[in-house]
Design a protein around this motif. Structure first.
Motif, mmCIF file in Angstrom:
data_model
loop_
_atom_site.group_PDB
_atom_site.id
_atom_site.type_symbol
_atom_site.label_atom_id
_atom_site.label_comp_id
_atom_site.label_asym_id
_atom_site.label_seq_id
_atom_site.Cartn_x
_atom_site.Cartn_y
_atom_site.Cartn_z
ATOM 1 N N GLU A 1 -44.258 15.932 -40.126
ATOM 2 C CA GLU A 1 -42.892 16.465 -40.170
ATOM 3 C C GLU A 1 -41.900 15.449 -39.620
ATOM 4 O O GLU A 1 -40.835 15.207 -40.207
ATOM 5 C CB GLU A 1 -42.821 17.764 -39.369
ATOM 6 C CG GLU A 1 -41.436 18.382 -39.295
ATOM 7 C CD GLU A 1 -41.406 19.588 -38.353
ATOM 8 O OE1 GLU A 1 -40.313 20.152 -38.167
ATOM 9 O OE2 GLU A 1 -42.460 19.958 -37.795
ATOM 10 N N VAL B 1 -42.390 24.996 -38.369
ATOM 11 C CA VAL B 1 -41.675 23.741 -38.587
ATOM 12 C C VAL B 1 -40.188 24.001 -38.400
ATOM 13 O O VAL B 1 -39.751 25.154 -38.340
ATOM 14 C CB VAL B 1 -41.938 23.141 -39.988
ATOM 15 C CG1 VAL B 1 -43.377 22.682 -40.117
ATOM 16 C CG2 VAL B 1 -41.582 24.137 -41.086
ATOM 17 N N ALA C 1 -42.017 21.647 -46.749
ATOM 18 C CA ALA C 1 -42.901 22.334 -45.808
ATOM 19 C C ALA C 1 -44.208 22.744 -46.486
ATOM 20 O O ALA C 1 -45.291 22.653 -45.892
ATOM 21 C CB ALA C 1 -42.193 23.564 -45.238
ATOM 22 N N LEU D 1 -46.756 19.917 -46.838
ATOM 23 C CA LEU D 1 -47.318 19.512 -45.547
ATOM 24 C C LEU D 1 -48.655 20.191 -45.282
ATOM 25 O O LEU D 1 -49.542 19.626 -44.649
ATOM 26 C CB LEU D 1 -46.348 19.860 -44.412
ATOM 27 C CG LEU D 1 -45.125 18.967 -44.215
ATOM 28 C CD1 LEU D 1 -44.172 19.597 -43.210
ATOM 29 C CD2 LEU D 1 -45.526 17.571 -43.766
ATOM 30 N N VAL E 1 -36.398 21.614 -42.445
ATOM 31 C CA VAL E 1 -37.409 21.203 -43.421
ATOM 32 C C VAL E 1 -37.302 22.113 -44.641
ATOM 33 O O VAL E 1 -37.517 23.322 -44.535
ATOM 34 C CB VAL E 1 -38.829 21.289 -42.833
ATOM 35 C CG1 VAL E 1 -39.852 20.781 -43.843
ATOM 36 C CG2 VAL E 1 -38.921 20.492 -41.536
#
Length: 376
Positions: A334, A171, A180, A183, A175
């Motif tokens: 994201e 990512v 993160a 996610l 982030v």
């Protein structure tokens, strides 16, 4: 050529020693913080320095015995971190790269990987998870000279983790570590189920049964996609109030939803309890799709009316890890977060130290929190 890393390192991690311990866990202490020997990555593996790890009901379900796993096991499956070492043969990742760890690696070779588009779990990945080993085979963890099992190929409740390279998704550096982390499980499971299994649109009327971290991630995803209705259902009024604050169209306790004859085109069941599944089936509308992501205890059953499925042309779909292909779907979420449409910060109830892990399990079991994040 990269320098050859050390053969092993010692890390601090939270090891589950006993399944089904008495509650409160703050007293029974089923998890201990121990020094663990972690081998360097082998072929196809990477070493990740863990920055943030979320505490999820899938962790709790191993602690309480709902999902039996081999012990001792180093828990934790929802996390993010930075790549510190690359094993031989890893070419698509870079040192220093921020990555999301995902708990179902895909071998890329079995029919489930090649033909299902994410609908089916990878056969090899699921088998290795059940055995507590990596997809590449075996454990990289030992304590006092004895093997320690990996949790879902990740074992993120530690300062470092060695994982299969197929268990990470890069990512952007923008982030934050805690965003993160969520996610990789909460968002991929709850949001992914709506996108991949239910295929929601702006015309969908969506109901979320169970407002834990996964359910709330589904609710935020439905709001991000501007669904016509987003209905929140949970037994705890504080979670219903929170859902309304975030933008839910309506919020009900399970019994009130049934009494009011609430219906939805898409129902996401995110509890893992037979009563929640029955509620989800009762509010499913004409031609609707019930997507279940909850994980009940083995052997538990629920009662539904089969006639309704036929007469109302309804569907029930199971979805594991949001029927997702992580490398495909994590970038979608994201970007939704980056655009401001998916405020994942809302999911994070607080940050804790690793030593607070047993108390954190009590907090999760009580329903007082959504996602607690361990920072290292």
């Amino acid at each position: 050529m990269l320098p050859r890393p050390e053969q092993a390192r010692i890390v601090r991690g939270a090891v589950l020693n006993t399944i089904g311990a008495d509650t409160p866990y703050a007293e029974s202490q089923p998890l201990s913080i121990d020094e663990i020997r972690l081998e360097s990555p082998k072929d196809g593996e990477v070493l990740v320095r863990i920055d943030a790890a979320g505490i999820c009901h899938s962790d709790l379900s191993v602690v309480n015995g709902s999902r039996p796993r081999p012990v001792p096991m180093l828990l934790g499956h929802e996390a993010s971190g930075l790549i510190e070492e690359l094993g031989p043969g890893v070419e698509n990742l870079s040192l220093g790269q921020r990555v999301v760890l995902t708990f179902l690696p895909r071998c890329g070779q079995c029919p489930a990987c090649n033909e299902s588009g994410g609908k089916l779990p990878c056969v090899a990945g699921a088998q290795s998870n059940e055995l507590g080993i990596l997809l590449t085979g075996g454990s990289r963890l030992t304590r006092h000279g004895r093997p320690v099992a990996h949790h879902l190929g990740v074992s993120a409740f530690a300062e470092h983790a060695v994982v299969d390279a197929r268990s990470v998704v890069p990512v952007g550096d923008d982030v934050p570590a805690d965003i993160a982390a969520v996610l990789g499980c909460a968002v991929l499971t709850g949001g992914g189920a709506l996108l991949n299994a239910a295929r929601i649109t702006a015309e969908s009327r969506v109901a979320i049964v169970g407002l834990g971290g996964v359910g709330m991630a589904g609710l935020l995803t439905a709001l991000a996609y501007d669904c016509k209705e987003v209905i929140a259902i949970d037994a705890q009024n504080n979670k219903l109030d929170l859902a309304l604050e975030w933008g839910a169209t309506a919020a009900y306790t399970p019994q009130r939803a049934v009494d009011r004859q609430v219906t939805a085109d898409v129902v996401l069941e995110a509890v893992g309890h037979p009563a929640a599944f029955e509620t989800a089936a009762q509010i499913l509308g004409l031609g609707g799709t019930l997507v279940t992501v909850g994980l009940p205890k083995p052997g538990e059953t629920a009662q539904i009316e089969p006639l309704s499925l036929t007469a109302k042309a309804q569907s029930i779909v199971g979805s594991y890890l949001g029927s997702a292909i992580p490398s495909r779907d994590i970038p979608i979420f994201e970007e939704l977060w980056r655009s401001g449409k998916l405020p994942l910060e809302n999911l994070i109830s607080g940050h804790i130290a690793l030593d607070e892990i047993n108390t954190a399990m009590d907090d999760l079991a009580s329903g007082r929190v959504l996602r607690q994040i361990i920072n290292f």
